[in-house]
Design a protein around this motif. Structure first.
Motif, PDB file in Angstrom:
ATOM      1  N   PHE A 128       0.970  -1.206  -0.426  1.00  0.00           N
ATOM      2  CA  PHE A 128      -0.371   0.073   0.402  1.00  0.00           C
ATOM      3  C   PHE A 128       0.729   0.894   0.164  1.00  0.00           C
ATOM      4  N   GLU A 129       1.676   1.182  -0.166  1.00  0.00           N
ATOM      5  CA  GLU A 129       3.107   2.314  -0.454  1.00  0.00           C
ATOM      6  C   GLU A 129       3.047   3.347   0.836  1.00  0.00           C
ATOM      7  N   CYS A 130       3.191   2.582   1.706  1.00  0.00           N
ATOM      8  CA  CYS A 130       3.275   3.489   2.883  1.00  0.00           C
ATOM      9  C   CYS A 130       5.000   3.562   3.149  1.00  0.00           C
ATOM     10  N   ASP A 131       5.113   4.587   3.547  1.00  0.00           N
ATOM     11  CA  ASP A 131       6.393   5.345   3.529  1.00  0.00           C
ATOM     12  C   ASP A 131       7.213   5.278   5.028  1.00  0.00           C
ATOM     13  N   MET A 132       8.484   3.988   4.909  1.00  0.00           N
ATOM     14  CA  MET A 132       8.887   3.006   5.921  1.00  0.00           C
ATOM     15  C   MET A 132       9.883   4.029   6.048  1.00  0.00           C
ATOM     16  N   SER A 133      10.294   5.103   5.527  1.00  0.00           N
ATOM     17  CA  SER A 133      11.775   5.482   6.181  1.00  0.00           C
ATOM     18  C   SER A 133      11.868   5.808   7.089  1.00  0.00           C
ATOM     19  N   ALA A 134      10.767   6.648   8.174  1.00  0.00           N
ATOM     20  CA  ALA A 134      10.871   6.513   9.166  1.00  0.00           C
ATOM     21  C   ALA A 134      11.314   5.103  10.290  1.00  0.00           C
ATOM     22  N   TYR A 135      11.282   3.966   9.880  1.00  0.00           N
ATOM     23  CA  TYR A 135      11.133   3.080  10.524  1.00  0.00           C
ATOM     24  C   TYR A 135      12.882   1.833  10.205  1.00  0.00           C
ATOM     25  N   PRO A 136      14.111   2.144  10.990  1.00  0.00           N
ATOM     26  CA  PRO A 136      14.877   1.291  10.445  1.00  0.00           C
ATOM     27  C   PRO A 136      15.451  -0.104  10.611  1.00  0.00           C
ATOM     28  N   THR A 137      14.805   0.132  11.868  1.00  0.00           N
ATOM     29  CA  THR A 137      14.795  -1.112  12.431  1.00  0.00           C
ATOM     30  C   THR A 137      13.662  -2.088  12.027  1.00  0.00           C
ATOM     31  N   ILE A 138      12.547  -1.552  12.110  1.00  0.00           N
ATOM     32  CA  ILE A 138      11.705  -2.211  11.514  1.00  0.00           C
ATOM     33  C   ILE A 138      11.963  -3.284   9.900  1.00  0.00           C
ATOM     34  N   ARG A 139      12.905  -1.808   9.360  1.00  0.00           N
ATOM     35  CA  ARG A 139      12.992  -2.543   7.913  1.00  0.00           C
ATOM     36  C   ARG A 139      14.358  -3.750   7.935  1.00  0.00           C
ATOM     37  N   ARG A 140      15.005  -3.112   8.742  1.00  0.00           N
ATOM     38  CA  ARG A 140      16.622  -3.852   9.378  1.00  0.00           C
ATOM     39  C   ARG A 140      15.743  -5.729   9.958  1.00  0.00           C
ATOM     40  N   ILE A 141      14.447  -5.902  10.677  1.00  0.00           N
ATOM     41  CA  ILE A 141      14.488  -7.074  10.709  1.00  0.00           C
ATOM     42  C   ILE A 141      13.327  -7.752   9.348  1.00  0.00           C
ATOM     43  N   ALA A 142      12.994  -6.926   8.957  1.00  0.00           N
ATOM     44  CA  ALA A 142      12.009  -7.881   8.201  1.00  0.00           C
ATOM     45  C   ALA A 142      13.341  -8.650   6.949  1.00  0.00           C
ATOM     46  N   GLU A 143      14.542  -7.071   7.035  1.00  0.00           N
ATOM     47  CA  GLU A 143      15.171  -7.388   5.671  1.00  0.00           C
ATOM     48  C   GLU A 143      15.837  -9.547   6.327  1.00  0.00           C
TER      49      GLU A 143
END
Lengths: 213, 213
Positions: A178-193
């Protein structure tokens, strides 16, 4: 075991990850949520809620609600564990999972989005703003909870995947869709990756399912 | 232990019932959700989600998310149990609890109702229809799940209260407060009435709390 699900259902995605992490074999039966099969007689007989997933165990017991299914799998097939051994850690993992499962996802699933554009007559733009609002509210909290705690490791809790990651990854997938802006969530992104390089998560992804459109 | 809550918060109500069923003493600190105290600095420091309840244990650990708190209490203070001993039974109880906690309540809490009348500009009447829609969808399923199973007893599962009743009773309270039609739910009503004669439930009721307005 037999999993009644849908490739894009976030709750079914959680159960697929849990089954894969446990190394359990399962057959998949697709219930098409877009065409409304979940409200058909067959699915209502399996689950009066008219939802997926339903996990049918080998003795024919039918289990519903993704978190309840994951806890069941963790009790019956304890290795590798989806919850840490200490009660405080277990409470933390369950709380992180529930930020997704009780705060974000219930507001953004298909039946709710349909009610918005149907009964409430909202525009697609307003629907999208609704979607992103609850994702950002939940992810703001999750990012803080993950960043502030020394219990966070390679994964949400320590260095092995838990129920928190099982819930986080499908929510991140949906947020991206849904093209949410994920830029403010570096830790969430790191864990998901980190999760997504594991076969258990890779093989559970929507695009990898037999019913992927 | 210290419980940060609000008399009308359904999630805090669940935790009060669980604490009472376990016979645990706790102090209550009111966080006024109507005046917005949950988003104040003090509460955000306790819980970045800006929600109640928060349970502070005697060693200062702060626990969030009502279901995670109830599971913690059940692990640390096992008697009387909030979950049955068998995995299938535990899965059933957790699933019943999650029909409330993941399907009904998240759609009807204060922040969502405020978004409807605020950002979406809906009327009070439309808001009320929304509220009742999700209650009736969830209660339709719960009534069927309770009626169809021989596992249902005096309570949702057997003849002692479980996590399912802990979630059901606050939801029935809310449904009545919003004047939802309960006529189609004789089993839900019977169980809620059975619960409400127990002191643990009586003393947890909103009207019995020190901050009741």
């Amino acid at each position: 075991m037999k999993l009644y699900g849908y490739f894009r259902s976030s709750a079914a995605y959680r159960v697929r990850i849990a089954l894969n992490l446990k190394g359990l074999a399962y057959d998949q039966v697709a219930v098409n949520l877009v065409s409304g099969e979940q409200r058909g007689g067959d699915n209502l007989a399996r689950n009066p809620q008219g939802l997926v997933p339903v996990l049918e165990t080998d003795d024919g017991t039918r289990l519903t609600q993704s978190l309840a299914i994951c806890e069941y799998l963790d009790e019956r097939y304890p290795k590798p564990p989806l919850l840490p051994p200490d009660s405080e850690g277990r409470a933390r993992v369950r709380a992180l999972a529930q930020v997704v499962a009780c705060e974000i996802h219930p507001l953004n699933n298909l039946k709710v989005l349909k009610y918005l554009t149907g009964e409430l007559g909202t525009s697609e733009k307003t629907k999208l703003a609704w979607y992103r609002h609850w994702v950002s509210e939940g992810f703001d909290a999750l990012e803080t909870l993950l960043t502030d705690s020394t219990a966070t490791g390679e994964f949400c809790h320590g260095d092995t995947p838990t129920l928190a990651d099982v819930c986080l990854v499908p929510q991140v997938f949906n947020a991206r869709r849904f093209e949410c802006d994920m830029s403010a969530y570096p830790t969430i992104r790191r864990i998901a990756e980190r999760c997504d390089i594991l076969d258990a998560f890779k093989h559970a992804a929507p695009a990898a399912q037999p019913d992927a459109g």
